[in-house]
Design a protein around this motif. Structure first.
Motif, PDB file in Angstrom:
ATOM      1  N   TRP A   1      47.522  38.471  28.445  1.00 53.47           N
ATOM      2  CA  TRP A   1      46.484  39.479  28.297  1.00 53.47           C
ATOM      3  C   TRP A   1      45.099  38.842  28.492  1.00 53.47           C
ATOM      4  CZ3 TRP A   1      44.762  43.965  28.972  1.00 53.47           C
ATOM      5  CH2 TRP A   1      43.857  44.631  28.146  1.00 53.47           C
ATOM      6  N   GLU A   2      44.898  37.691  27.874  1.00 54.16           N
ATOM      7  CA  GLU A   2      43.618  37.005  28.015  1.00 54.16           C
ATOM      8  C   GLU A   2      43.377  36.598  29.469  1.00 54.16           C
ATOM      9  OE1 GLU A   2      41.350  33.027  26.414  1.00 54.16           O
ATOM     10  OE2 GLU A   2      42.795  33.997  25.098  1.00 54.16           O
ATOM     11  N   GLU A   3      44.401  36.114  30.163  1.00 50.47           N
ATOM     12  CA  GLU A   3      44.260  35.748  31.581  1.00 50.47           C
ATOM     13  C   GLU A   3      43.873  36.960  32.424  1.00 50.47           C
ATOM     14  OE1 GLU A   3      47.937  33.971  32.811  1.00 50.47           O
ATOM     15  OE2 GLU A   3      47.652  32.204  31.544  1.00 50.47           O
ATOM     16  N   ILE A   4      44.532  38.088  32.172  1.00 48.73           N
ATOM     17  CA  ILE A   4      44.231  39.310  32.932  1.00 48.73           C
ATOM     18  C   ILE A   4      42.781  39.728  32.697  1.00 48.73           C
ATOM     19  CG2 ILE A   4      44.722  41.790  33.085  1.00 48.73           C
ATOM     20  CD1 ILE A   4      47.709  41.000  32.608  1.00 48.73           C
ATOM     21  N   LEU A   5      42.344  39.683  31.446  1.00 52.02           N
ATOM     22  CA  LEU A   5      40.962  40.055  31.150  1.00 52.02           C
ATOM     23  C   LEU A   5      39.980  39.101  31.818  1.00 52.02           C
ATOM     24  CD1 LEU A   5      41.189  41.038  27.379  1.00 52.02           C
ATOM     25  CD2 LEU A   5      41.005  42.562  29.355  1.00 52.02           C
ATOM     26  N   GLN A   6      40.252  37.813  31.733  1.00 56.22           N
ATOM     27  CA  GLN A   6      39.347  36.836  32.338  1.00 56.22           C
ATOM     28  C   GLN A   6      39.261  36.997  33.859  1.00 56.22           C
ATOM     29  OE1 GLN A   6      40.677  33.013  30.932  1.00 56.22           O
ATOM     30  NE2 GLN A   6      39.712  33.273  28.934  1.00 56.22           N
ATOM     31  N   GLU A   7      40.370  37.357  34.489  1.00 58.46           N
ATOM     32  CA  GLU A   7      40.405  37.508  35.943  1.00 58.46           C
ATOM     33  C   GLU A   7      39.822  38.836  36.425  1.00 58.46           C
ATOM     34  OE1 GLU A   7      44.552  37.118  36.835  1.00 58.46           O
ATOM     35  OE2 GLU A   7      44.595  34.991  36.278  1.00 58.46           O
ATOM     36  N   ASN A   8      39.782  39.856  35.566  1.00 63.67           N
ATOM     37  CA  ASN A   8      39.477  41.205  36.037  1.00 63.67           C
ATOM     38  C   ASN A   8      38.358  41.924  35.304  1.00 63.67           C
ATOM     39  OD1 ASN A   8      41.725  41.640  38.085  1.00 63.67           O
ATOM     40  ND2 ASN A   8      42.817  40.870  36.290  1.00 63.67           N
ATOM     41  N   VAL A   9      37.780  41.308  34.302  1.00 67.65           N
ATOM     42  CA  VAL A   9      36.650  41.906  33.601  1.00 67.65           C
ATOM     43  C   VAL A   9      35.452  41.006  33.858  1.00 67.65           C
ATOM     44  CG1 VAL A   9      35.690  42.645  31.385  1.00 67.65           C
ATOM     45  CG2 VAL A   9      38.142  42.908  31.825  1.00 67.65           C
ATOM     46  N   HIS A  10      34.420  41.593  34.461  1.00 66.18           N
ATOM     47  CA  HIS A  10      33.249  40.819  34.849  1.00 66.18           C
ATOM     48  C   HIS A  10      31.980  41.542  34.431  1.00 66.18           C
ATOM     49  CE1 HIS A  10      36.478  39.585  37.580  1.00 66.18           C
ATOM     50  NE2 HIS A  10      35.937  38.387  37.436  1.00 66.18           N
TER      51      HIS A  10
ATOM     52  N   ILE B   1      35.677  46.560  34.739  1.00 70.06           N
ATOM     53  CA  ILE B   1      37.093  46.256  34.954  1.00 70.06           C
ATOM     54  C   ILE B   1      37.452  46.547  36.406  1.00 70.06           C
ATOM     55  CG2 ILE B   1      39.451  46.850  34.306  1.00 70.06           C
ATOM     56  CD1 ILE B   1      38.311  47.749  31.596  1.00 70.06           C
ATOM     57  N   ASN B   2      38.144  45.617  37.036  1.00 70.53           N
ATOM     58  CA  ASN B   2      38.618  45.803  38.406  1.00 70.53           C
ATOM     59  C   ASN B   2      40.056  46.337  38.347  1.00 70.53           C
ATOM     60  OD1 ASN B   2      39.550  45.565  41.040  1.00 70.53           O
ATOM     61  ND2 ASN B   2      38.262  43.798  41.444  1.00 70.53           N
ATOM     62  N   TYR B   3      40.182  47.661  38.255  1.00 68.57           N
ATOM     63  CA  TYR B   3      41.497  48.294  38.135  1.00 68.57           C
ATOM     64  C   TYR B   3      42.360  48.058  39.365  1.00 68.57           C
ATOM     65  CZ  TYR B   3      39.740  50.743  34.043  1.00 68.57           C
ATOM     66  OH  TYR B   3      39.230  51.028  32.812  1.00 68.57           O
ATOM     67  N   LYS B   4      41.727  48.081  40.524  1.00 67.95           N
ATOM     68  CA  LYS B   4      42.485  47.900  41.766  1.00 67.95           C
ATOM     69  C   LYS B   4      43.201  46.554  41.762  1.00 67.95           C
ATOM     70  CE  LYS B   4      41.949  48.057  46.773  1.00 67.95           C
ATOM     71  NZ  LYS B   4      41.005  48.253  47.873  1.00 67.95           N
TER      72      LYS B   4
ATOM     73  N   ILE C   1      43.957  44.706  39.064  1.00 68.28           N
ATOM     74  CA  ILE C   1      44.979  44.698  38.004  1.00 68.28           C
ATOM     75  C   ILE C   1      46.243  45.395  38.490  1.00 68.28           C
ATOM     76  CG2 ILE C   1      45.603  45.548  35.705  1.00 68.28           C
ATOM     77  CD1 ILE C   1      42.678  45.138  34.882  1.00 68.28           C
ATOM     78  N   LYS C   2      46.065  46.511  39.188  1.00 66.19           N
ATOM     79  CA  LYS C   2      47.225  47.272  39.680  1.00 66.19           C
ATOM     80  C   LYS C   2      48.109  46.425  40.586  1.00 66.19           C
ATOM     81  CE  LYS C   2      48.541  51.458  42.066  1.00 66.19           C
ATOM     82  NZ  LYS C   2      48.536  52.834  41.641  1.00 66.19           N
ATOM     83  N   SER C   3      47.515  45.557  41.360  1.00 66.88           N
ATOM     84  CA  SER C   3      48.303  44.743  42.287  1.00 66.88           C
ATOM     85  C   SER C   3      48.707  43.386  41.700  1.00 66.88           C
ATOM     86  CB  SER C   3      47.526  44.528  43.587  1.00 66.88           C
ATOM     87  OG  SER C   3      46.361  43.777  43.340  1.00 66.88           O
ATOM     88  N   ASN C   4      48.381  43.144  40.454  1.00 63.70           N
ATOM     89  CA  ASN C   4      48.670  41.862  39.818  1.00 63.70           C
ATOM     90  C   ASN C   4      50.014  41.903  39.089  1.00 63.70           C
ATOM     91  OD1 ASN C   4      48.715  39.508  38.279  1.00 63.70           O
ATOM     92  ND2 ASN C   4      46.562  39.646  37.705  1.00 63.70           N
TER      93      ASN C   4
END
Length: 144
Positions: free
Chosen positions: A36-45, A57-60, A62-65
């Motif tokens: 969860w922390e990795e996803i947030l760090q990679e996709n919340v800017h 948040i970069n939903y696009k 996250i959807k492909s991750n």
């Protein structure tokens, strides 16, 4: 990057709970937190919208991750009996609510508002959004 107005609201919630962690015995719980922390760090800017600095948040992305699917599987395997303290429970369910919200958004992406993710007979808050410990939960159930 593609961001929605929903992301602005949700990211404010996420940034408030980002420091929350669940200190439990379960390896699954600890691993779900790491993913969860990795996803947030990679996709919340940090970004700016209408002159206001926000977390976006970069939903696009996250959807492909594939990590997000792993996260959902890990949350489903968390044993709720390992949540001993009120702090553990609050942190866990806050994280799950935010994960479930992102899941609803990316399941219906692209959309302007989470409200458009409703079905003909149920609001988005009454639809199953995530599985925890083998059971389906709605956003409404988690919140209340």
């Amino acid at each position: 990057m593609i961001f929605s107005r929903l992301g602005i609201v949700l990211c404010g919630i996420i940034m408030m709970i980002l420091p929350l962690t669940v200190a439990v015995q379960s390896e699954t719980s600890l691993y779900y937190e790491t993913v969860w922390e990795e996803i947030l760090q990679e996709n919340v800017h940090q970004g700016e919208k209408n002159g206001v600095t926000l977390a976006l948040i970069n939903y696009k992305r996250i959807k492909s991750n594939p990590k997000f699917d792993i996260l959902l599987a890990l949350v489903d395997r968390v044993d709720l009996d390992t949540l001993k303290t009120d702090e553990d429970k609050l942190a866990f369910w806050t994280n799950v609510y935010n994960i479930a919200t992102i899941h609803m958004v990316i399941s219906h992406y692209p959309l302007d508002s989470i409200r458009t993710a409703r079905s003909l007979f149920k609001s988005v808050w009454k639809r199953p959004a995530i599985h925890v410990d083998g059971n389906p939960y709605t956003l409404d159930h988690i919140e209340h």
